[in-house]
Design a protein around this motif. Sequence first.
Motif, short mmCIF file in Angstrom:
data_model
loop_
_atom_site.label_atom_id
_atom_site.label_comp_id
_atom_site.label_asym_id
_atom_site.label_seq_id
_atom_site.Cartn_x
_atom_site.Cartn_y
_atom_site.Cartn_z
N ASP A 153 -8.33 -2.17 -1.63
CA ASP A 153 -8.66 -1.25 -1.08
C ASP A 153 -7.67 0.54 -0.91
OD1 ASP A 153 -10.20 1.34 0.40
OD2 ASP A 153 -11.66 -0.23 1.45
N PRO A 154 -7.42 1.89 -1.80
CA PRO A 154 -6.78 2.20 -1.26
C PRO A 154 -7.06 3.06 0.55
CG PRO A 154 -7.94 3.53 -2.92
CD PRO A 154 -7.99 2.14 -2.28
N HIS A 155 -7.85 3.30 0.89
CA HIS A 155 -7.95 3.67 2.19
C HIS A 155 -7.91 2.52 3.52
CE1 HIS A 155 -10.10 6.63 -0.11
NE2 HIS A 155 -10.78 5.72 -0.48
N LEU A 156 -6.69 2.15 3.48
CA LEU A 156 -6.63 0.83 3.86
C LEU A 156 -4.91 0.46 3.79
CD1 LEU A 156 -9.39 -2.01 4.34
CD2 LEU A 156 -9.40 -0.07 5.54
N THR A 157 -4.30 -0.32 4.93
CA THR A 157 -3.04 -0.26 4.65
C THR A 157 -2.81 -1.33 3.98
OG1 THR A 157 -3.13 -1.78 7.29
CG2 THR A 157 -2.26 1.38 7.24
N ALA A 158 -1.63 -1.61 4.04
CA ALA A 158 -1.51 -3.56 3.33
C ALA A 158 -1.65 -4.19 4.66
CB ALA A 158 0.05 -3.84 2.91
N TYR A 204 0.26 2.16 2.88
CA TYR A 204 -0.65 2.97 1.80
C TYR A 204 -0.38 1.50 0.45
CZ TYR A 204 -3.09 4.42 6.26
OH TYR A 204 -3.95 4.98 6.94
N PRO A 205 -1.37 1.33 -0.24
CA PRO A 205 -1.40 0.70 -1.38
C PRO A 205 -0.45 1.57 -2.65
CG PRO A 205 -3.36 -0.01 -0.98
CD PRO A 205 -3.12 0.55 0.23
N HIS A 206 -0.84 3.04 -2.60
CA HIS A 206 -0.03 3.70 -3.22
C HIS A 206 1.61 3.91 -2.84
CE1 HIS A 206 -1.02 6.76 0.27
NE2 HIS A 206 -0.05 6.94 -0.42
N GLU A 207 2.01 3.68 -2.08
CA GLU A 207 2.89 4.49 -0.90
C GLU A 207 4.18 2.01 -1.91
OE1 GLU A 207 3.18 6.14 2.77
OE2 GLU A 207 1.71 3.87 2.63
N LEU A 208 3.20 1.63 -2.57
CA LEU A 208 4.44 -0.06 -3.00
C LEU A 208 4.33 0.37 -4.34
CD1 LEU A 208 2.06 -2.43 -0.91
CD2 LEU A 208 4.61 -1.16 -0.11
N SER A 209 5.47 -0.28 -5.25
CA SER A 209 5.09 -0.52 -6.27
C SER A 209 4.65 -1.98 -6.17
CB SER A 209 6.75 -1.02 -6.55
OG SER A 209 6.65 -2.49 -6.15
N ARG A 210 4.34 -1.60 -8.35
CA ARG A 210 3.65 -2.04 -8.68
C ARG A 210 4.07 -3.43 -8.04
NH1 ARG A 210 1.78 -4.03 -14.99
NH2 ARG A 210 -0.38 -4.79 -14.78
N VAL A 215 -9.38 -7.90 5.23
CA VAL A 215 -10.11 -7.93 5.50
C VAL A 215 -10.96 -9.23 5.18
CG1 VAL A 215 -11.70 -7.42 3.25
CG2 VAL A 215 -9.77 -5.92 4.45
N PRO A 216 -10.91 -10.49 4.55
CA PRO A 216 -11.25 -11.89 4.14
C PRO A 216 -11.43 -12.55 5.98
CG PRO A 216 -9.45 -11.50 2.10
CD PRO A 216 -9.39 -10.49 3.27
#
Length: 282
Positions: free
Chosen positions: A127-132, A173-179, A138-139
């Motif tokens: 989820d891009p709106h949640l932190t790592a 956040y996911p967008h701040e991480l590499s693939r 979540v689970p």
Amino acid sequence: MTAVPTSTSTVPGVGGARPDAVVVARDLSVRYRGGDGHAPVQAIAGVSLDIGPGESLAVIGEAGSGKSTLARVFAGITSRTVPRGPEIVGGALHVLGIDVRRIRQRDDDELELRVGYVPQEASSVLDPHLTAGENVAVPLFQRNPKLARKVAGGIVAEAIDSMHLTLATIPKYPHELSRGQRQRLALARALVLEPDLLVADEATSGVDATVRASILGHLAEVQRRRGFAAFVISSEIGEIRRLSDRLAVLHHGSIVGMGPIDEVLDDPTHPYVERLAALSRG
């Protein structure tokens, strides 16, 4: 990851399957519906296989061979659960005793909690709106909404650390991480509930080679320790040998070789398997 011998006893209604099989596919056919006047696309044609408890099955095949489609339906992701998803149109598929072709809502929820799924592109499950840290948690809260946040935090930190991510990753956040970091985060999320089945589609895609070996080693060790079944997809024979000793080769939606890796490659029965064997020797 190690293989478990296959029994010849049967599951009621599923011919030739061991009674405790985690995945049983019989003559399974899957397609994608065509849109805007296009004809349906056949992705899987008549696939039969079993995966037993604690067993790992590795899959290899060319792009478009149906590998990712198999991964999705094994994880319970079908046209019933996602728009334009894969549609089971023939044969049978049981995962953890659940009939995926005729799945009910409560079974959807059970599969989500008992199957850890890592797609080729981790962004589709993060989820891009949640932190790592929140993504990995979540689970945990899906299974137990009353779980103490301090307890959840400790579990999340351990899961993230086990994937060779620093704890400084947790608030990002996911967008701040590499693939590659996102792939490892997705792996941490998939394993945090200690699943009965791990479905990993090119799980180390985009991960730097210097880190990949340690992640593969960790995956193999975790699988041996926890004893879950695994369905793993890779494009590299060397990587497959780290994860399994049993191989299925897919070509145009059909299995053209299956068995212990060395047996499949030493005695190829299809031209594509012959090419794989030549590459593995070269």
